[in-house]
Scaffold this motif. Structure first.
Motif, PDB file in Angstrom:
ATOM      1  N   ASP A  47      40.701  -7.125  -1.440  1.00  0.00           N
ATOM      2  CA  ASP A  47      40.823  -6.360  -2.673  1.00  0.00           C
ATOM      3  C   ASP A  47      41.541  -5.040  -2.424  1.00  0.00           C
ATOM      4  O   ASP A  47      42.073  -4.435  -3.339  1.00  0.00           O
ATOM      5  N   GLU A  48      41.518  -4.572  -1.166  1.00  0.00           N
ATOM      6  CA  GLU A  48      42.112  -3.292  -0.809  1.00  0.00           C
ATOM      7  C   GLU A  48      43.003  -3.472   0.425  1.00  0.00           C
ATOM      8  O   GLU A  48      42.591  -3.165   1.534  1.00  0.00           O
ATOM      9  N   PRO A  49      44.217  -3.943   0.255  1.00  0.00           N
ATOM     10  CA  PRO A  49      45.086  -4.206   1.404  1.00  0.00           C
ATOM     11  C   PRO A  49      45.809  -2.964   1.920  1.00  0.00           C
ATOM     12  O   PRO A  49      46.963  -3.021   2.304  1.00  0.00           O
ATOM     13  N   TRP A  50      45.146  -1.833   1.959  1.00  0.00           N
ATOM     14  CA  TRP A  50      45.783  -0.546   2.207  1.00  0.00           C
ATOM     15  C   TRP A  50      46.716  -0.497   3.411  1.00  0.00           C
ATOM     16  O   TRP A  50      47.827  -0.030   3.302  1.00  0.00           O
ATOM     17  N   ASN A  51      46.277  -0.928   4.568  1.00  0.00           N
ATOM     18  CA  ASN A  51      47.094  -0.788   5.781  1.00  0.00           C
ATOM     19  C   ASN A  51      47.746  -2.093   6.211  1.00  0.00           C
ATOM     20  O   ASN A  51      48.411  -2.129   7.235  1.00  0.00           O
ATOM     21  N   ILE A  52      47.546  -3.136   5.446  1.00  0.00           N
ATOM     22  CA  ILE A  52      47.986  -4.454   5.894  1.00  0.00           C
ATOM     23  C   ILE A  52      49.500  -4.523   6.038  1.00  0.00           C
ATOM     24  O   ILE A  52      50.012  -5.118   6.981  1.00  0.00           O
ATOM     25  N   HIS A  53      50.246  -3.904   5.144  1.00  0.00           N
ATOM     26  CA  HIS A  53      51.706  -3.924   5.252  1.00  0.00           C
ATOM     27  C   HIS A  53      52.172  -3.268   6.552  1.00  0.00           C
ATOM     28  O   HIS A  53      53.105  -3.744   7.206  1.00  0.00           O
ATOM     29  N   LEU A  54      51.489  -2.216   6.984  1.00  0.00           N
ATOM     30  CA  LEU A  54      51.833  -1.534   8.231  1.00  0.00           C
ATOM     31  C   LEU A  54      51.447  -2.395   9.434  1.00  0.00           C
ATOM     32  O   LEU A  54      52.207  -2.511  10.397  1.00  0.00           O
ATOM     33  N   PHE A  55      50.265  -2.988   9.360  1.00  0.00           N
ATOM     34  CA  PHE A  55      49.793  -3.889  10.412  1.00  0.00           C
ATOM     35  C   PHE A  55      50.774  -5.052  10.589  1.00  0.00           C
ATOM     36  O   PHE A  55      51.169  -5.382  11.714  1.00  0.00           O
ATOM     37  N   ILE A  56      51.204  -5.642   9.481  1.00  0.00           N
ATOM     38  CA  ILE A  56      52.136  -6.771   9.544  1.00  0.00           C
ATOM     39  C   ILE A  56      53.452  -6.335  10.184  1.00  0.00           C
ATOM     40  O   ILE A  56      53.978  -7.013  11.059  1.00  0.00           O
ATOM     41  N   MET A  57      53.980  -5.198   9.764  1.00  0.00           N
ATOM     42  CA  MET A  57      55.253  -4.741  10.336  1.00  0.00           C
ATOM     43  C   MET A  57      55.135  -4.474  11.836  1.00  0.00           C
ATOM     44  O   MET A  57      56.034  -4.819  12.604  1.00  0.00           O
ATOM     45  N   LEU A  58      54.036  -3.860  12.265  1.00  0.00           N
ATOM     46  CA  LEU A  58      53.861  -3.574  13.691  1.00  0.00           C
ATOM     47  C   LEU A  58      53.673  -4.850  14.495  1.00  0.00           C
ATOM     48  O   LEU A  58      54.294  -5.031  15.545  1.00  0.00           O
ATOM     49  N   LYS A  59      52.821  -5.734  14.034  1.00  0.00           N
ATOM     50  CA  LYS A  59      52.579  -6.978  14.772  1.00  0.00           C
ATOM     51  C   LYS A  59      53.820  -7.865  14.768  1.00  0.00           C
ATOM     52  O   LYS A  59      54.120  -8.521  15.761  1.00  0.00           O
ATOM     53  N   LEU A  60      54.545  -7.871  13.670  1.00  0.00           N
ATOM     54  CA  LEU A  60      55.773  -8.659  13.610  1.00  0.00           C
ATOM     55  C   LEU A  60      56.800  -8.133  14.614  1.00  0.00           C
ATOM     56  O   LEU A  60      57.514  -8.910  15.243  1.00  0.00           O
ATOM     57  N   SER A  61      56.847  -6.821  14.798  1.00  0.00           N
ATOM     58  CA  SER A  61      57.779  -6.265  15.786  1.00  0.00           C
ATOM     59  C   SER A  61      57.477  -6.817  17.178  1.00  0.00           C
ATOM     60  O   SER A  61      58.395  -7.113  17.952  1.00  0.00           O
ATOM     61  N   ALA A  62      56.198  -6.993  17.501  1.00  0.00           N
ATOM     62  CA  ALA A  62      55.830  -7.586  18.795  1.00  0.00           C
ATOM     63  C   ALA A  62      56.277  -9.041  18.858  1.00  0.00           C
ATOM     64  O   ALA A  62      56.799  -9.494  19.880  1.00  0.00           O
ATOM     65  N   CYS A  63      56.092  -9.773  17.768  1.00  0.00           N
ATOM     66  CA  CYS A  63      56.517 -11.181  17.728  1.00  0.00           C
ATOM     67  C   CYS A  63      58.024 -11.315  17.906  1.00  0.00           C
ATOM     68  O   CYS A  63      58.501 -12.281  18.502  1.00  0.00           O
ATOM     69  N   LEU A  64      58.763 -10.342  17.412  1.00  0.00           N
ATOM     70  CA  LEU A  64      60.221 -10.371  17.514  1.00  0.00           C
ATOM     71  C   LEU A  64      60.719  -9.854  18.861  1.00  0.00           C
ATOM     72  O   LEU A  64      61.918  -9.869  19.127  1.00  0.00           O
ATOM     73  N   GLY A  65      59.786  -9.386  19.696  1.00  0.00           N
ATOM     74  CA  GLY A  65      60.167  -8.892  21.017  1.00  0.00           C
ATOM     75  C   GLY A  65      60.663  -7.463  21.025  1.00  0.00           C
ATOM     76  O   GLY A  65      61.258  -7.015  22.001  1.00  0.00           O
ATOM     77  N   ILE A  66      60.417  -6.727  19.944  1.00  0.00           N
ATOM     78  CA  ILE A  66      60.889  -5.343  19.874  1.00  0.00           C
ATOM     79  C   ILE A  66      59.736  -4.357  19.699  1.00  0.00           C
ATOM     80  O   ILE A  66      59.967  -3.178  19.469  1.00  0.00           O
ATOM     81  N   GLY A  67      58.499  -4.834  19.784  1.00  0.00           N
ATOM     82  CA  GLY A  67      57.341  -3.981  19.550  1.00  0.00           C
ATOM     83  C   GLY A  67      57.239  -2.847  20.546  1.00  0.00           C
ATOM     84  O   GLY A  67      57.660  -2.974  21.697  1.00  0.00           O
ATOM     85  N   PRO A  68      56.685  -1.718  20.110  1.00  0.00           N
ATOM     86  CA  PRO A  68      56.503  -0.593  21.030  1.00  0.00           C
ATOM     87  C   PRO A  68      55.574  -0.974  22.186  1.00  0.00           C
ATOM     88  O   PRO A  68      54.595  -1.687  21.989  1.00  0.00           O
ATOM     89  N   ASN A  69      55.888  -0.489  23.354  1.00  0.00           N
ATOM     90  CA  ASN A  69      55.081  -0.725  24.539  1.00  0.00           C
ATOM     91  C   ASN A  69      53.922   0.268  24.529  1.00  0.00           C
ATOM     92  O   ASN A  69      54.136   1.475  24.634  1.00  0.00           O
ATOM     93  N   ARG A 118      42.601  -2.868   7.883  1.00  0.00           N
ATOM     94  CA  ARG A 118      42.190  -2.286   6.602  1.00  0.00           C
ATOM     95  C   ARG A 118      41.196  -1.155   6.792  1.00  0.00           C
ATOM     96  O   ARG A 118      41.148  -0.199   6.030  1.00  0.00           O
ATOM     97  N   LEU A 119      40.403  -1.231   7.864  1.00  0.00           N
ATOM     98  CA  LEU A 119      39.339  -0.256   8.083  1.00  0.00           C
ATOM     99  C   LEU A 119      39.795   1.038   8.750  1.00  0.00           C
ATOM    100  O   LEU A 119      39.022   1.990   8.838  1.00  0.00           O
ATOM    101  N   ILE A 120      41.022   1.093   9.198  1.00  0.00           N
ATOM    102  CA  ILE A 120      41.527   2.322   9.830  1.00  0.00           C
ATOM    103  C   ILE A 120      41.804   3.339   8.733  1.00  0.00           C
ATOM    104  O   ILE A 120      42.591   3.080   7.821  1.00  0.00           O
ATOM    105  N   PRO A 121      41.141   4.490   8.804  1.00  0.00           N
ATOM    106  CA  PRO A 121      41.343   5.480   7.743  1.00  0.00           C
ATOM    107  C   PRO A 121      42.742   6.099   7.798  1.00  0.00           C
ATOM    108  O   PRO A 121      43.183   6.575   8.839  1.00  0.00           O
ATOM    109  N   MET A 122      43.428   6.034   6.657  1.00  0.00           N
ATOM    110  CA  MET A 122      44.740   6.647   6.521  1.00  0.00           C
ATOM    111  C   MET A 122      44.894   7.168   5.096  1.00  0.00           C
ATOM    112  O   MET A 122      44.499   6.497   4.151  1.00  0.00           O
ATOM    113  N   THR A 123      45.498   8.332   4.981  1.00  0.00           N
ATOM    114  CA  THR A 123      45.785   8.875   3.657  1.00  0.00           C
ATOM    115  C   THR A 123      47.064   8.245   3.122  1.00  0.00           C
ATOM    116  O   THR A 123      47.825   7.620   3.872  1.00  0.00           O
TER     117      THR A 123
END
Length: 159
Positions: A47-69, A118-123
């Motif tokens: 019901d509250e996907p607040w950080n999911i878009h950020l999580f997806i982008m970060l995890k996808l970067s790892a899948c693509l082989g470009i994620g931050p170390n 979702r549980l990570i507090p972010m403004t």
């Protein structure tokens, strides 16, 4: 400089050991498919996907082989967007995220599910800043990456 995998890729997250290319590598990538399916289910079930878009982008970067170390991360580090590593001091170039954003990025990368993210507090302003950082990160590491037209919409939705 941070340690990289044998193939030069940064290592973190869901897709360790896989280095598909964003340009449309043929063949199967079951881990990438599983990650994306889980992420979509997470979006659908929350019901509250607040950080999911950020999580997806970060995890996808790892899948693509470009994620931050994340191996060299310690409190107070900067995220060097150009080199995909965490560094103790502000890089000399303009492509960097400050310590607060770097900390949130590491926390999101450490999550194993959309629910955890979702549980990570972010403004709202932290989310907007992270979204801009991730857009810059993708554009630096994937030259063909388009300018996202949805950024303004996402920033409004997730404030």
């Amino acid at each position: 400089a941070g340690r990289r995998g044998d193939d030069g890729s940064a290592r973190s997250g869901h897709c360790d050991g896989h280095r598909p290319h964003a340009g449309g590598e043929e063949g199967e990538n079951r881990q990438l498919f599983r990650f994306l399916a889980d992420a979509v289910c997470g979006l659908d079930s929350s019901d509250e996907p607040w950080n999911i878009h950020l999580f997806i982008m970060l995890k996808l970067s790892a899948c693509l082989g470009i994620g931050p170390n994340t191996e060299d991360y310690s409190e107070g580090c900067w995220l060097d967007l150009q080199n995909g590593v965490f560094v103790p001091e502000e890089p000399m170039h303009a492509f960097a995220a400050g310590p607060a954003t770097a900390f949130k990025a590491v926390r999101l990368l450490q999550c194993n599910s959309c629910e955890e993210a979702r549980l990570i507090p972010m403004t709202g302003s932290e989310r907007a800043s992270m979204l801009n950082v991730l857009n810059d990160y993708y554009r630096l590491h994937l030259p063909e990456f388009p300018t996202l037209k949805s950024i303004e919409v996402l920033q409004d939705v997730f404030r």
